[in-house]
Motif scaffolding. Sequence first.
Motif, PDB file in Angstrom:
ATOM      1  N   ALA A   3      -7.899   5.001  -6.715  1.00  0.00           N
ATOM      2  CA  ALA A   3      -6.586   5.032  -7.361  1.00  0.00           C
ATOM      3  C   ALA A   3      -6.118   3.645  -7.776  1.00  0.00           C
ATOM      4  N   TYR A   4      -6.640   2.605  -7.124  1.00  0.00           N
ATOM      5  CA  TYR A   4      -6.144   1.257  -7.369  1.00  0.00           C
ATOM      6  C   TYR A   4      -7.238   0.392  -7.967  1.00  0.00           C
ATOM      7  N   ARG A   5      -6.923  -0.337  -9.023  1.00  0.00           N
ATOM      8  CA  ARG A   5      -7.877  -1.272  -9.626  1.00  0.00           C
ATOM      9  C   ARG A   5      -7.628  -2.657  -9.051  1.00  0.00           C
ATOM     10  N   ASP A   6      -8.675  -3.266  -8.539  1.00  0.00           N
ATOM     11  CA  ASP A   6      -8.549  -4.588  -7.939  1.00  0.00           C
ATOM     12  C   ASP A   6      -8.083  -5.619  -8.966  1.00  0.00           C
ATOM     13  N   GLU A 238      -9.912  -0.250   2.224  1.00  0.00           N
ATOM     14  CA  GLU A 238     -10.606   0.727   1.379  1.00  0.00           C
ATOM     15  C   GLU A 238      -9.754   1.986   1.193  1.00  0.00           C
ATOM     16  N   TYR A 239      -9.047   2.378   2.246  1.00  0.00           N
ATOM     17  CA  TYR A 239      -8.181   3.547   2.133  1.00  0.00           C
ATOM     18  C   TYR A 239      -7.013   3.258   1.186  1.00  0.00           C
ATOM     19  N   GLY A 244      -3.446   3.899  -2.974  1.00  0.00           N
ATOM     20  CA  GLY A 244      -2.424   3.071  -3.609  1.00  0.00           C
ATOM     21  C   GLY A 244      -1.151   2.949  -2.796  1.00  0.00           C
ATOM     22  N   ASN A 245      -1.161   3.402  -1.535  1.00  0.00           N
ATOM     23  CA  ASN A 245       0.036   3.338  -0.688  1.00  0.00           C
ATOM     24  C   ASN A 245       0.276   1.895  -0.260  1.00  0.00           C
ATOM     25  N   PRO A 246       1.377   1.261  -0.695  1.00  0.00           N
ATOM     26  CA  PRO A 246       1.578  -0.167  -0.416  1.00  0.00           C
ATOM     27  C   PRO A 246       1.727  -0.481   1.067  1.00  0.00           C
ATOM     28  N   ARG A 313     -10.036  -9.884  -3.709  1.00  0.00           N
ATOM     29  CA  ARG A 313     -10.244  -9.028  -4.880  1.00  0.00           C
ATOM     30  C   ARG A 313      -9.073  -8.081  -5.104  1.00  0.00           C
ATOM     31  N   ILE A 314      -8.464  -7.601  -4.047  1.00  0.00           N
ATOM     32  CA  ILE A 314      -7.351  -6.671  -4.206  1.00  0.00           C
ATOM     33  C   ILE A 314      -6.084  -7.387  -4.658  1.00  0.00           C
ATOM     34  N   THR A 315      -5.780  -8.538  -4.035  1.00  0.00           N
ATOM     35  CA  THR A 315      -4.480  -9.179  -4.260  1.00  0.00           C
ATOM     36  C   THR A 315      -4.528 -10.383  -5.195  1.00  0.00           C
TER      37      THR A 315
END
Length: 584
Positions: A3-6, A238-239, A244-246, A313-315
């Motif tokens: 659901a979330y793009r890095d 990963e979850y 996409g839950n902040p 990579r995520i943030t």
Amino acid sequence: MTAYRDTFQFLPSGAVTLKGPLGTALEKSIENRLKKVNYANLVRPFRLRDENDNGWRCEFWGKVVRSAIRSWRCTRDPELLRIIRETVDDLCSTQTPDGCISTYPEALHTTHWDIWGRKYAMLGLARYYHEIEPSEKIREVLRRCLDHLIGEVGPGARRIVDCGMHGGLAASSILGAVIQAARITGEKRFLDYARWIVEQGGSADGNIFTAAGNGTPPARLGNGKAYEMTSCFEGLLEYYRETGNPAFLEEAAAYYRGVRDREIFITGGGGLKDRVGEFWDEGTLRQTHADAGGFGETCITVTWLRFCSLILRITGDSSAVDEMERSFYNALLGAALPDASCWAHVNPTPLAGASCRKPADDQILHCFQKPFDGHDCCLAQGPEGLATAPCTAILRDERGPVVNLYEACEAAVPLTPDSYVKLSITGNYPDDPEVSITLAMDSEKTFALRLRIPAWSRNTAVRVNGKPIQARPGTYLTLERTWKNGDRIDIAFDFSLRVLPAPDGCGRVALMRGPILLAQDSRLGEVDRAIRPGDSVIVETTSVPDIRRIYRLADGSLLCDYASAGNRFSEDNTLCVWMKTIPR
């Protein structure tokens, strides 16, 4: 499914070749370690299901194969690829009709290290699927493997936090493997299973995820077991990617800050309390203590590197690369023998006083009096740390390349499906402050090039084709323009000597120059002697075998880079990091 793009993405396999200390160590690791493992012996316990002594032979296949696959990703070595394919086929052949892949006999399923070992088998297969071959065979093996586990540990069966070692931390860390299986198979019920794991909180001693989000220090989460705990937070990230839950991201980010600020040593490693350095225990403060247990399990260093890579990579948080760089060039390189054929488990202890490096021994022989090819968890996982460096050195985002590490390298960065730019980094980083980046492309292209400016480099000089550009420490410098073939960026980092007082106020100091920690070494003089640091160091032109760089302080003392210090791995080759000082 994700659901979330890095914020940042990996480059394709083989796109980055490092040519400095990390790249050299990676090549040695492949030749002297990964190609010499008896992979059939790693598979044997899965075939026989005879691990009835509560051991962890179950983890070695997955760890070694993950190291091998990531190393192949960086080098595309054909012999290594053949080895990987053969051992993956061998492991898959051990799956029984019920779907189980385990080293434990059925009567001991889900006890001790069983789920932990299944996790590593699944992670090895998942990495093979993503990096080498997205085969239907692997997809089906993973599906059946996870279905079997859910029948033993899941809703209506046992709680996962009641299984295995360290109050459920080890078993709960399978979360990341469950999410990988969900991505590969497309099965929503596997994501539901991941949610079931997350809701139990990782530990029978309390929910470590919500506690971290509320500011609980890492040492007080669960039983404090560092490596297993960090693996759980890898799974939580990963979850987050799937949901996409902040809230999940903030809990993981809070854990990152807690470990960074309270547990990581000056070396970039961590872990203490027991004799082999495997727990969080306010390590940043206690790293100069003589009664804090062994220091710095290498598995913790590698897991910390993977976790920081996810945070990055995520943030897009550049502080994560600052942490990785320190760990790469100090804790990680220092844990490997010069030929990368073996690794340390516990690292030099004490850091404040004379200590030596020791190679890992046969963990199973040591603990159970049964030899197992000399395997140790850190020996299995150290090579993955090296292979993490090229993956992180240069990333990309939707606007262009992202340069994180500055050792000499060549990289091909895709800009669109039909075009790319080649980056060539030259210089002698991390030992010297000057680097140059040259761009090569077939035509003019407009894109943004991001350069990490380390927080420690207080005054960084950047020039693009000779024109000075202002840079701010602890951020990315974004250069967005129309680039031409042959454009050049010159960077001079601030390598001023940094004299860092011990966090506990004991009066000792550590010295850093750029990302490199300096240390005393018995080949260069008396260890644990008092020094007068001065304001700078002189680079010596003399050399000593296996020491990368020697430095002279103002008082005449000789030091070297931490990774070289003590690298004979013998009791007569000692080192010291936190040094006593002579009053001015």
